[in-house]
Design a protein around this motif. Structure first.
Motif, PDB file in Angstrom:
ATOM      1  N   VAL A  76      -6.699  -5.563   4.959  1.00 29.07           N
ATOM      2  CA  VAL A  76      -5.536  -4.736   5.314  1.00 29.07           C
ATOM      3  C   VAL A  76      -6.001  -3.312   5.665  1.00 29.07           C
ATOM      4  O   VAL A  76      -5.580  -2.737   6.673  1.00 29.07           O
ATOM      5  CB  VAL A  76      -4.500  -4.722   4.165  1.00 29.07           C
ATOM      6  CG1 VAL A  76      -3.351  -3.783   4.490  1.00 29.07           C
ATOM      7  CG2 VAL A  76      -3.976  -6.125   3.904  1.00 29.07           C
ATOM      8  N   TRP A 113      -6.200   0.639  13.667  1.00 31.47           N
ATOM      9  CA  TRP A 113      -5.030   1.279  14.302  1.00 31.47           C
ATOM     10  C   TRP A 113      -5.310   2.755  14.505  1.00 31.47           C
ATOM     11  O   TRP A 113      -5.040   3.311  15.554  1.00 31.47           O
ATOM     12  CB  TRP A 113      -3.791   1.150  13.415  1.00 31.47           C
ATOM     13  CG  TRP A 113      -3.141  -0.189  13.427  1.00 31.47           C
ATOM     14  CD1 TRP A 113      -3.447  -1.235  14.260  1.00 31.47           C
ATOM     15  CD2 TRP A 113      -2.096  -0.639  12.563  1.00 31.47           C
ATOM     16  NE1 TRP A 113      -2.647  -2.298  13.947  1.00 31.47           N
ATOM     17  CE2 TRP A 113      -1.810  -1.966  12.923  1.00 31.47           C
ATOM     18  CE3 TRP A 113      -1.392  -0.043  11.532  1.00 31.47           C
ATOM     19  CZ2 TRP A 113      -0.826  -2.721  12.280  1.00 31.47           C
ATOM     20  CZ3 TRP A 113      -0.418  -0.790  10.898  1.00 31.47           C
ATOM     21  CH2 TRP A 113      -0.138  -2.121  11.269  1.00 31.47           C
ATOM     22  N   THR A 124      -3.173   0.742   0.401  1.00 35.26           N
ATOM     23  CA  THR A 124      -3.561  -0.605  -0.027  1.00 35.26           C
ATOM     24  C   THR A 124      -3.842  -0.643  -1.530  1.00 35.26           C
ATOM     25  O   THR A 124      -3.665  -1.670  -2.168  1.00 35.26           O
ATOM     26  CB  THR A 124      -4.785  -1.131   0.747  1.00 35.26           C
ATOM     27  OG1 THR A 124      -5.790  -0.127   0.792  1.00 35.26           O
ATOM     28  CG2 THR A 124      -4.417  -1.516   2.163  1.00 35.26           C
ATOM     29  N   ILE A 183      -0.709  -7.145  -1.216  1.00 33.57           N
ATOM     30  CA  ILE A 183      -2.098  -7.623  -1.132  1.00 33.57           C
ATOM     31  C   ILE A 183      -2.206  -9.034  -1.722  1.00 33.57           C
ATOM     32  O   ILE A 183      -2.885  -9.902  -1.173  1.00 33.57           O
ATOM     33  CB  ILE A 183      -3.047  -6.650  -1.883  1.00 33.57           C
ATOM     34  CG1 ILE A 183      -2.985  -5.240  -1.272  1.00 33.57           C
ATOM     35  CG2 ILE A 183      -4.480  -7.167  -1.866  1.00 33.57           C
ATOM     36  CD1 ILE A 183      -3.385  -5.141   0.176  1.00 33.57           C
ATOM     37  N   VAL A 200      -1.109 -11.430   0.797  1.00 30.95           N
ATOM     38  CA  VAL A 200      -2.132 -11.649   1.842  1.00 30.95           C
ATOM     39  C   VAL A 200      -3.205 -12.601   1.318  1.00 30.95           C
ATOM     40  O   VAL A 200      -3.610 -13.543   2.006  1.00 30.95           O
ATOM     41  CB  VAL A 200      -2.782 -10.310   2.275  1.00 30.95           C
ATOM     42  CG1 VAL A 200      -3.970 -10.555   3.214  1.00 30.95           C
ATOM     43  CG2 VAL A 200      -1.757  -9.418   2.966  1.00 30.95           C
ATOM     44  N   LEU A 238       1.184 -13.801   3.957  1.00 32.68           N
ATOM     45  CA  LEU A 238       1.423 -12.662   4.838  1.00 32.68           C
ATOM     46  C   LEU A 238       0.124 -12.380   5.582  1.00 32.68           C
ATOM     47  O   LEU A 238      -0.953 -12.484   5.001  1.00 32.68           O
ATOM     48  CB  LEU A 238       1.779 -11.462   3.941  1.00 32.68           C
ATOM     49  CG  LEU A 238       2.652 -10.338   4.471  1.00 32.68           C
ATOM     50  CD1 LEU A 238       4.032 -10.871   4.793  1.00 32.68           C
ATOM     51  CD2 LEU A 238       2.742  -9.230   3.424  1.00 32.68           C
ATOM     52  N   SER A 239       0.231 -12.023   6.854  1.00 29.90           N
ATOM     53  CA  SER A 239      -1.006 -11.669   7.562  1.00 29.90           C
ATOM     54  C   SER A 239      -1.373 -10.227   7.215  1.00 29.90           C
ATOM     55  O   SER A 239      -0.513  -9.429   6.838  1.00 29.90           O
ATOM     56  CB  SER A 239      -0.817 -11.825   9.072  1.00 29.90           C
ATOM     57  OG  SER A 239      -0.136 -10.705   9.585  1.00 29.90           O
ATOM     58  N   PRO A 240      -2.643  -9.879   7.343  1.00 30.89           N
ATOM     59  CA  PRO A 240      -3.057  -8.500   7.057  1.00 30.89           C
ATOM     60  C   PRO A 240      -2.312  -7.495   7.936  1.00 30.89           C
ATOM     61  O   PRO A 240      -1.989  -6.399   7.493  1.00 30.89           O
ATOM     62  CB  PRO A 240      -4.537  -8.500   7.396  1.00 30.89           C
ATOM     63  CG  PRO A 240      -4.966  -9.911   7.324  1.00 30.89           C
ATOM     64  CD  PRO A 240      -3.785 -10.730   7.702  1.00 30.89           C
ATOM     65  N   GLU A 241      -2.011  -7.897   9.180  1.00 30.31           N
ATOM     66  CA  GLU A 241      -1.284  -6.997  10.084  1.00 30.31           C
ATOM     67  C   GLU A 241       0.125  -6.738   9.558  1.00 30.31           C
ATOM     68  O   GLU A 241       0.601  -5.597   9.575  1.00 30.31           O
ATOM     69  CB  GLU A 241      -1.210  -7.569  11.496  1.00 30.31           C
ATOM     70  CG  GLU A 241      -2.538  -7.584  12.233  1.00 30.31           C
ATOM     71  CD  GLU A 241      -3.463  -8.706  11.777  1.00 30.31           C
ATOM     72  OE1 GLU A 241      -2.957  -9.720  11.251  1.00 30.31           O
ATOM     73  OE2 GLU A 241      -4.698  -8.566  11.918  1.00 30.31           O
ATOM     74  N   GLU A 242       0.792  -7.795   9.100  1.00 34.14           N
ATOM     75  CA  GLU A 242       2.145  -7.621   8.561  1.00 34.14           C
ATOM     76  C   GLU A 242       2.125  -6.732   7.323  1.00 34.14           C
ATOM     77  O   GLU A 242       2.958  -5.843   7.171  1.00 34.14           O
ATOM     78  CB  GLU A 242       2.751  -8.989   8.227  1.00 34.14           C
ATOM     79  CG  GLU A 242       3.128  -9.793   9.458  1.00 34.14           C
ATOM     80  CD  GLU A 242       3.372 -11.265   9.145  1.00 34.14           C
ATOM     81  OE1 GLU A 242       4.073 -11.923   9.921  1.00 34.14           O
ATOM     82  OE2 GLU A 242       2.843 -11.746   8.119  1.00 34.14           O
ATOM     83  N   ALA A 243       1.149  -6.991   6.457  1.00 37.89           N
ATOM     84  CA  ALA A 243       1.042  -6.179   5.242  1.00 37.89           C
ATOM     85  C   ALA A 243       0.764  -4.714   5.601  1.00 37.89           C
ATOM     86  O   ALA A 243       1.354  -3.797   5.027  1.00 37.89           O
ATOM     87  CB  ALA A 243      -0.072  -6.717   4.344  1.00 37.89           C
ATOM     88  N   ALA A 244      -0.108  -4.513   6.581  1.00 34.19           N
ATOM     89  CA  ALA A 244      -0.458  -3.149   6.990  1.00 34.19           C
ATOM     90  C   ALA A 244       0.780  -2.415   7.513  1.00 34.19           C
ATOM     91  O   ALA A 244       1.027  -1.261   7.181  1.00 34.19           O
ATOM     92  CB  ALA A 244      -1.555  -3.183   8.047  1.00 34.19           C
ATOM     93  N   MET A 245       1.581  -3.127   8.341  1.00 36.49           N
ATOM     94  CA  MET A 245       2.807  -2.513   8.880  1.00 36.49           C
ATOM     95  C   MET A 245       3.748  -2.108   7.769  1.00 36.49           C
ATOM     96  O   MET A 245       4.297  -1.014   7.773  1.00 36.49           O
ATOM     97  CB  MET A 245       3.530  -3.507   9.790  1.00 36.49           C
ATOM     98  CG  MET A 245       3.046  -3.470  11.211  1.00 36.49           C
ATOM     99  SD  MET A 245       3.980  -4.669  12.176  1.00 36.49           S
ATOM    100  CE  MET A 245       2.635  -5.687  12.713  1.00 36.49           C
ATOM    101  N   LEU A 278       3.045  -1.564   4.604  1.00 33.23           N
ATOM    102  CA  LEU A 278       2.466  -0.486   3.792  1.00 33.23           C
ATOM    103  C   LEU A 278       2.608   0.875   4.471  1.00 33.23           C
ATOM    104  O   LEU A 278       2.849   1.883   3.817  1.00 33.23           O
ATOM    105  CB  LEU A 278       0.980  -0.763   3.512  1.00 33.23           C
ATOM    106  CG  LEU A 278       0.670  -1.855   2.496  1.00 33.23           C
ATOM    107  CD1 LEU A 278      -0.819  -2.158   2.484  1.00 33.23           C
ATOM    108  CD2 LEU A 278       1.135  -1.436   1.101  1.00 33.23           C
ATOM    109  N   MET A 279       2.450   0.872   5.791  1.00 30.96           N
ATOM    110  CA  MET A 279       2.505   2.130   6.518  1.00 30.96           C
ATOM    111  C   MET A 279       3.941   2.499   6.888  1.00 30.96           C
ATOM    112  O   MET A 279       4.169   3.483   7.576  1.00 30.96           O
ATOM    113  CB  MET A 279       1.644   2.072   7.780  1.00 30.96           C
ATOM    114  CG  MET A 279       0.156   1.864   7.513  1.00 30.96           C
ATOM    115  SD  MET A 279      -0.619   3.176   6.516  1.00 30.96           S
ATOM    116  CE  MET A 279      -0.790   4.494   7.715  1.00 30.96           C
TER     117      MET A 279
END
Lengths: 309, 309
Positions: free
Chosen positions: A263, A270, B275, B282, B285, B290-297, B299-300
């Protein structure tokens, strides 16, 4: 059959294709990964160390040992080196390995940075594909430069640091902060002068080191890879560490760390992309008109104030 | 007088305090930085190389040379080493430098990671403070491990790679991808055996390398720091590179790259923090939900779909 079906049918070319798609950051790769993620369970062993430490020949011998134990083995060679070398040094060496013809051995190198999470993200995504394909053991080999050593420890269950008696190798290890990330130490090329000395130095330093999770004591082993010396012992040490992780319920923590790393890699990538694209904001930061935090917020599409620490 | 006023009044303790605040990530530090950013203009010289290459004694001699030219000099020692060493190796060595008593020389080491942009962010923020304080020249010294070498090239106007005739040093340089980031090469400890050989190897390799901006040809120099040999020549090479940057309008690009690096560092550090905080995501994931991209979105705090490549 589509790629997903061919993958499930154990078609090695489908695996290779899937990795290429994921590495290049194509949406098909992401979609496939989505369906496959979480399947399978491999023992992931990271191998790192200075260039010239003999990681590839050691990996070659470890594959041999794993095959003797009837394991299905994958090798992932991650080459963080620059455009200057084309990232091909490790890949080329890996391809020369004699196990390339064995259908139970899959060898792949990663060097591109197309994936959403950069090279680091591509590594973890590829690991997920390799696990889903059903490998028992995955060796991840990386040139010990850049951030790669720390990264590999975050994705591997067991991290092996390969050193040699060469002057400076031990110093490098102590200063680079890789001492505390390695679970197993091996002094390769032990037949060169100075072998005993570096083993003693490592043992002394490790005795003074902070305690590890579950009280693990990282062993210091020796090997002469071309002669196959010390290989069964090294393999046993890797297995002993895995057993330690199981007994102390540490394997789950390792997997969480890998997910966290993935992650983080996505967010980092990005950041790289956004700052490349947001030239006008960067100019304002350089002029002192905007703080880096404000620019970062704007680039990431975050409302002001949200990120205040 | 408040900190800002004392800073402007050239109080060295105010500078030290400002750096501490910025390094620790305190809001007062950010506010101060905000007011000071963009002031001043120093020549920023990065020095990197393997542990044991003699960077500190070389820096010590370069300070001497700069003082001879009546420059006000700051040294920033950035130590990316781990908690294992406490990040203090470089700092301790730096403090031993004999210039510490000279009021026209300011020496500081950075090792903590409190700042919003991590150690990298703290480095660039500290550079901004040092420039605002009015130094003519800033040497940034870093142990050549981890990501630090590439990072230093992104913040410095001129990057010096310090090598020695020791076996493996050249190989290390070639493989680690630092060849193309260094503007000036110096083989320190040139009185040791093998000096001429490594100089020749470097020159041959550089001839084959990709062209540099403005056609710069990175020189390969030699030095014996404890004896002061090769120091004026090294200083002149650094000056020649600076002249080259000016003549080819490349200095602005360097400053933009530094700003870009700082913004990237902020985003990267957010990623690390988010993270760490978002454990529940996490876990999902790691489970493949959950994909890392979804988790990243998530989280941010980004709306879904925004980040699709």
């Amino acid at each position: 059959m589509n790629l997903y079906e061919r993958f499930l049918a154990q078609d090695a070319r489908a695996l290779a294709r899937a990795i290429t798609l994921v590495e290049a950051g194509y949406p098909e790769g992401q979609a496939l990964l989505r369906r496959l993620r979480g399947r399978g369970r491999a023992r992931v062993v990271g191998l790192t160390g200075s260039p010239g430490a003999g990681k590839s020949s050691l990996t070659d011998r470890l594959i041999e040992e794993a095959r003797r134990r009837n394991e299905r083995v994958a090798v992932l060679a991650v080459d963080p080196s620059s455009p200057f070398t084309g990232g091909a040094i490790l890949g080329d060496r890996i391809r020369m390995m004699r196990h390339h013809q064995d259908p139970m051995v899959f060898i792949r190198s990663l060097a591109s940075r197309g994936a959403l999470g950069g090279l680091a993200g591509a590594t973890v995504a590829t690991l997920a594909l390799l696990e889903a394909f059903g490998f028992d053991r995955i060796f991840v080999e990386t040139v010990g430069v850049g951030q790669s050593e720390v990264d590999i420890a975050r994705v591997a269950d067991t991290t092996v640091l390969v050193l040699t008696p060469a002057a400076g190798d031990a110093v490098q290890a102590f200063k680079a902060g890789v001492m505390e990330i390695a679970d197993v130490f091996v002094v390769n090329k032990f037949d060169l002068p100075g072998g005993e000395r570096i083993v003693q130095e490592l043992r002394t330093t490790l005795e003074l080191a902070a305690p590890r999770p579950g009280g693990w004591k990282p062993p210091v082993l020796t090997a002469v890879a071309p002669k196959g010396e010390g290989i069964p012992e090294l393999f046993e040490a890797i297995e002993a560490h895995h057993q330690h992780l199981l007994e102390h319920n540490l394997l789950e923590a390792d997997r969480l760390e890998r997910a966290r790393f993935e992650v983080e890699s996505v967010i980092q990538e990005w950041g790289r992309r956004k700052t490349r694209e947001g030239q006008a904001l960067i100019v304002r930061v350089a002029r002192g008109e905007l703080s880096p935090e404000e620019a970062a917020m704007e680039l990431m599409g975050l409302p002001r104030g949200v990120e205040a620490k």
